[in-house]
Scaffold this motif. Structure first.
Motif, PDB file in Angstrom:
ATOM      1  N   GLN A 343       0.824  -1.204   0.000  1.00  0.00           N
ATOM      2  CA  GLN A 343       0.000   0.000   0.000  1.00  0.00           C
ATOM      3  C   GLN A 343       0.858   1.253   0.000  1.00  0.00           C
ATOM      4  O   GLN A 343       0.543   2.233  -0.693  1.00  0.00           O
ATOM      5  N   ARG A 344       1.951   1.250   0.752  1.00  0.00           N
ATOM      6  CA  ARG A 344       2.844   2.418   0.785  1.00  0.00           C
ATOM      7  C   ARG A 344       3.404   2.705  -0.599  1.00  0.00           C
ATOM      8  O   ARG A 344       3.420   3.860  -1.055  1.00  0.00           O
ATOM      9  N   ARG A 345       3.831   1.679  -1.283  1.00  0.00           N
ATOM     10  CA  ARG A 345       4.390   1.865  -2.624  1.00  0.00           C
ATOM     11  C   ARG A 345       3.307   2.250  -3.634  1.00  0.00           C
ATOM     12  O   ARG A 345       3.563   3.025  -4.561  1.00  0.00           O
ATOM     13  N   ALA A 346       2.101   1.705  -3.467  1.00  0.00           N
ATOM     14  CA  ALA A 346       1.004   2.080  -4.354  1.00  0.00           C
ATOM     15  C   ALA A 346       0.647   3.554  -4.171  1.00  0.00           C
ATOM     16  O   ALA A 346       0.364   4.265  -5.142  1.00  0.00           O
ATOM     17  N   ASP A 347       0.656   4.015  -2.918  1.00  0.00           N
ATOM     18  CA  ASP A 347       0.339   5.412  -2.646  1.00  0.00           C
ATOM     19  C   ASP A 347       1.363   6.361  -3.266  1.00  0.00           C
ATOM     20  O   ASP A 347       1.035   7.499  -3.604  1.00  0.00           O
ATOM     21  N   MET A 348       2.576   5.885  -3.416  1.00  0.00           N
ATOM     22  CA  MET A 348       3.623   6.709  -4.037  1.00  0.00           C
ATOM     23  C   MET A 348       3.428   6.824  -5.544  1.00  0.00           C
ATOM     24  O   MET A 348       4.008   7.700  -6.188  1.00  0.00           O
ATOM     25  N   GLN A 349       2.617   5.936  -6.104  1.00  0.00           N
ATOM     26  CA  GLN A 349       2.361   5.936  -7.546  1.00  0.00           C
ATOM     27  C   GLN A 349       0.918   6.320  -7.815  1.00  0.00           C
ATOM     28  O   GLN A 349       0.168   5.602  -8.473  1.00  0.00           O
ATOM     29  N   GLN A 350       0.482   7.428  -7.282  1.00  0.00           N
ATOM     30  CA  GLN A 350      -0.909   7.843  -7.443  1.00  0.00           C
ATOM     31  C   GLN A 350      -1.235   8.010  -8.910  1.00  0.00           C
ATOM     32  O   GLN A 350      -0.487   8.616  -9.659  1.00  0.00           O
ATOM     33  N   GLN A 351      -2.407   7.447  -9.283  1.00  0.00           N
ATOM     34  CA  GLN A 351      -2.849   7.487 -10.673  1.00  0.00           C
ATOM     35  C   GLN A 351      -4.251   8.082 -10.742  1.00  0.00           C
ATOM     36  O   GLN A 351      -5.234   7.367 -10.914  1.00  0.00           O
ATOM     37  N   PRO A 352      -4.381   9.401 -10.585  1.00  0.00           N
ATOM     38  CA  PRO A 352      -5.712  10.003 -10.631  1.00  0.00           C
ATOM     39  C   PRO A 352      -6.313   9.932 -12.028  1.00  0.00           C
ATOM     40  O   PRO A 352      -5.611   9.961 -13.024  1.00  0.00           O
ATOM     41  N   THR A 353      -7.613   9.804 -12.081  1.00  0.00           N
ATOM     42  CA  THR A 353      -8.340   9.838 -13.347  1.00  0.00           C
ATOM     43  C   THR A 353      -9.161  11.122 -13.387  1.00  0.00           C
ATOM     44  O   THR A 353      -9.197  11.897 -12.445  1.00  0.00           O
ATOM     45  N   SER A 354      -9.879  11.319 -14.472  1.00  0.00           N
ATOM     46  CA  SER A 354     -10.702  12.518 -14.592  1.00  0.00           C
ATOM     47  C   SER A 354     -11.874  12.487 -13.630  1.00  0.00           C
ATOM     48  O   SER A 354     -12.448  13.504 -13.297  1.00  0.00           O
ATOM     49  N   ASN A 355     -12.256  11.286 -13.188  1.00  0.00           N
ATOM     50  CA  ASN A 355     -13.428  11.157 -12.330  1.00  0.00           C
ATOM     51  C   ASN A 355     -13.080  10.864 -10.877  1.00  0.00           C
ATOM     52  O   ASN A 355     -13.787  11.256  -9.966  1.00  0.00           O
ATOM     53  N   ASP A 356     -12.005  10.125 -10.642  1.00  0.00           N
ATOM     54  CA  ASP A 356     -11.686   9.680  -9.300  1.00  0.00           C
ATOM     55  C   ASP A 356     -10.208   9.909  -9.017  1.00  0.00           C
ATOM     56  O   ASP A 356      -9.362   9.782  -9.889  1.00  0.00           O
ATOM     57  N   GLY A 357      -9.895  10.228  -7.769  1.00  0.00           N
ATOM     58  CA  GLY A 357      -8.506  10.357  -7.384  1.00  0.00           C
ATOM     59  C   GLY A 357      -8.036   9.089  -6.720  1.00  0.00           C
ATOM     60  O   GLY A 357      -8.715   8.085  -6.677  1.00  0.00           O
ATOM     61  N   GLY A 358      -6.823   9.149  -6.159  1.00  0.00           N
ATOM     62  CA  GLY A 358      -6.314   7.998  -5.423  1.00  0.00           C
ATOM     63  C   GLY A 358      -5.470   7.086  -6.285  1.00  0.00           C
ATOM     64  O   GLY A 358      -4.921   7.490  -7.308  1.00  0.00           O
ATOM     65  N   THR A 359      -5.342   5.847  -5.897  1.00  0.00           N
ATOM     66  CA  THR A 359      -4.508   4.896  -6.607  1.00  0.00           C
ATOM     67  C   THR A 359      -5.366   3.798  -7.204  1.00  0.00           C
ATOM     68  O   THR A 359      -6.517   3.606  -6.851  1.00  0.00           O
ATOM     69  N   SER A 360      -4.770   3.063  -8.132  1.00  0.00           N
ATOM     70  CA  SER A 360      -5.502   1.979  -8.777  1.00  0.00           C
ATOM     71  C   SER A 360      -5.297   0.659  -8.050  1.00  0.00           C
ATOM     72  O   SER A 360      -5.825  -0.360  -8.472  1.00  0.00           O
ATOM     73  N   LEU A 361      -4.526   0.658  -6.976  1.00  0.00           N
ATOM     74  CA  LEU A 361      -4.292  -0.560  -6.221  1.00  0.00           C
ATOM     75  C   LEU A 361      -4.474  -0.295  -4.736  1.00  0.00           C
ATOM     76  O   LEU A 361      -3.938   0.664  -4.191  1.00  0.00           O
ATOM     77  N   THR A 362      -5.251  -1.162  -4.089  1.00  0.00           N
ATOM     78  CA  THR A 362      -5.485  -1.075  -2.652  1.00  0.00           C
ATOM     79  C   THR A 362      -5.127  -2.426  -2.036  1.00  0.00           C
ATOM     80  O   THR A 362      -5.449  -3.464  -2.608  1.00  0.00           O
ATOM     81  N   ALA A 363      -4.470  -2.393  -0.900  1.00  0.00           N
ATOM     82  CA  ALA A 363      -4.075  -3.638  -0.223  1.00  0.00           C
ATOM     83  C   ALA A 363      -4.593  -3.629   1.205  1.00  0.00           C
ATOM     84  O   ALA A 363      -4.483  -2.630   1.908  1.00  0.00           O
ATOM     85  N   VAL A 364      -5.182  -4.742   1.631  1.00  0.00           N
ATOM     86  CA  VAL A 364      -5.643  -4.907   3.004  1.00  0.00           C
ATOM     87  C   VAL A 364      -5.287  -6.323   3.465  1.00  0.00           C
ATOM     88  O   VAL A 364      -5.065  -7.218   2.654  1.00  0.00           O
ATOM     89  N   SER A 365      -5.240  -6.499   4.763  1.00  0.00           N
ATOM     90  CA  SER A 365      -5.046  -7.834   5.333  1.00  0.00           C
ATOM     91  C   SER A 365      -6.164  -8.094   6.331  1.00  0.00           C
ATOM     92  O   SER A 365      -6.884  -7.171   6.730  1.00  0.00           O
ATOM     93  N   LEU A 366      -6.305  -9.333   6.734  1.00  0.00           N
ATOM     94  CA  LEU A 366      -7.369  -9.674   7.674  1.00  0.00           C
ATOM     95  C   LEU A 366      -6.986 -10.905   8.482  1.00  0.00           C
ATOM     96  O   LEU A 366      -6.098 -11.684   8.093  1.00  0.00           O
TER      97      LEU A 366
END
Length: 490
Positions: A343-366
């Motif tokens: 997630q840290r590395r994904a956040d460093m590669q932010q890929q905003p689109t015309s409609n949505d911001g943020g990144t195209s990859l999200t990571a979670v654990s459970l």
């Protein structure tokens, strides 16, 4: 055997009494746990080294209070997360299962009354692609069934083509017995052996062959559920790649798989909500990450009173010593560290689109809680005795551990009835997949990099499980071991 029955009976009776007591709270004083009411009336106490299910009511009460305390404090980053030996940490999860199984405590409004299962609404997963590893049984197979019933296209993996096809048929059979619009599920079985890097590296090719659309475009993955894993082997076993089997099946194989899928462009990179909001990686860990010891000890060694917990880089491959349980604890800690760093590395590669911001990859654990899955098969408890014979009749090639005593068999009957059934144990990962594929909303938006408990809430992890230096070091060493450069900027 008689003592175990009495212990279970005392546990049930004690909890019936405990339920009526207001304001239970946990005090930690002189290395002893004491459960008191709001008026500080002692209810029970026991020293830390005896906090196991066999201590009956005292342990049951203390563990229930600890669980309640963690639930109330999960959003506080400064909260101290308890760590310790497995018998202390796991007792809480077994107690949570007993609370539900005996009294129905903890059931959410969206869980059915039969098994406490959460089912995503019909058609809520239409057009979403879910890849699930280790789906030949347990949590993986259960997730595949219910996500397919909700309309998802599910690609499930197993070690061999035969097991993958059999699992896909089990999903179809499950959906055929249900009512609704998705009784003919879209499910594919693909072979994947995480204990063999050559199988992992070639998996993208098999995925393309299986998931190609009519327009010659491959269906990209909205949710990658890294669910597979093993552990508790009686002795140290090495994979064909020369790594300890628990470490590779739980962490290293999934690290390589995620990297290869990203490298091949098979993870959905479209961040718009209409296309699933990118790709979410769900890493199935365990509460046992709180038992991982930062230093390895040989059998018979005296452990210090101030034992340090964390990731043991010196014994990653168990060359120095192989403690079966500790190997699993370390691997489950690695799942969380991988999630944090991804997630840290994904956040460093932010890929905003015309409609949505943020990144195209999200990571979670459970952590799914204490669940009656095959993960216990290498212990004296063996496979779940309630379903073992039926599985044999269905053609599964399984056998109970040799040399089990009568007490082992009796304990198996008791423990498996205290653990959560698979139907309920799979709730968290199914819910996260549902939430990820539908973009969430309001309070129910996935929080990238976070760790979720079985009750589907963000839960804190120990400081060592979110240490950036540790996570970065594990990432770099995993790249070297797996022979791949996992570069999210590529």
């Amino acid at each position: 055997a008689i003592a175990l029955v009495q212990s279970a009976t005392q546990t049930a009776e004690a909890f019936s009494e405990i339920r009526s007591l207001p304001g239970l709270k946990l005090k930690h004083q002189q290395r002893r746990l004491s459960l008191t009411t709001a008026n500080n009336i002692p209810l029970a106490s026991c020293p830390p080294n005896r906090r196991t299910i066999h201590n009956g009511a005292m342990v049951f009460a203390a563990a229930a209070s600890d669980s309640e305390q963690r639930a109330n404090n999960f959003e506080n980053d400064d909260v101290t997360v308890s760590v310790g030996p497995a018998q202390e940490i796991f007792s809480t999860k077994i107690i949570d299962g007993a609370k539900f199984n005996l009294f129905g405590i903890g059931r959410k409004d969206d869980e059915d009354k039969a098994n406490g299962a959460f089912q995503p609404p019909p058609n809520s997963m239409n057009s979403k692609i879910i890849l699930i590893t280790g789906a030949s049984s347990g949590l993986g197979l259960e997730s595949a069934k219910r996500l397919a019933l909700a309309g998802a296209t599910v690609a499930l993996t197993a070690r061999t083509d035969e097991r993958a096809m059999s699992s896909a048929n089990a999903v179809r059979d499950y959906c055929h017995t249900k009512e609704g619009p998705n009784t003919e599920p879209k499910v594919r079985g693909i072979s994947l052996d995480l204990d063999d890097f050559s199988s992992v590296r070639s998996f993208p090719d098999r995925y393309r062959d299986c998931m190609m659309r009519g327009d010659d475009n491959v269906q990209k993955i909205n949710v990658l559920m890294n669910n597979a894993g093993g552990g508790g082997y009686p002795s140290r076993e090495l994979t064909v790649d020369g790594y300890e089997r628990t470490f590779q099946s739980c962490h290293l194989g999934h690290f390589l798989l995620t990297a290869r899928l990203f490298e091949e462009g098979l993870l959905n990179q479209d961040n718009s909500k209409s296309n699933g909001g990118g790709c979410t990686v769900i890493n199935v860990s365990s509460v046992s990450h709180r038992c991982a010891e930062a230093w390895h000890f040989k059998e018979g060694d005296d452990k210090p009173e101030d034992l340090e917990y964390g990731y043991d880089f010196d014994n990653m491959n168990c060359e120095i010593i192989y403690p079966g349980g500790e190997a699993y604890f370390q691997a489950k800690l690695a799942n969380i560290l991988f999630t944090k760093e991804l997630q840290r590395r994904a956040d460093m590669q932010q890929q905003p689109t015309s409609n949505d911001g943020g990144t195209s990859l999200t990571a979670v654990s459970l952590e799914p809680g204490g669940v009656a899955t095959d993960i216990w098969r290498h212990t004296p408890w063996g496979y779940d005795p309630r379903t073992f014979r039926e599985r044999l009749e269905n053609g599964e090639r399984i056998e109970q551990p040799k040399g089990r005593s009568l007490i082992d068999r009796f304990q198996s009957q008791i423990i498996y009835r205290l653990l959560d059934r698979v139907e309920r144990g799979a709730n968290a990962q199914i819910w996260l997949a549902y939430l990820a594929a539908n973009g969430g909303g309001g309070a129910e938006t996935i929080r990238g990099g976070q760790h979720y408990s079985e009750d589907r809430t963000v839960t804190p992890v120990p400081d060592y499980a979110k240490n950036e230096d540790t996570a970065r070091r594990l990432w770099e060493m995993s790249e070297e071991m797996a022979g791949i450069k996992f570069d999210l900027s590529a």
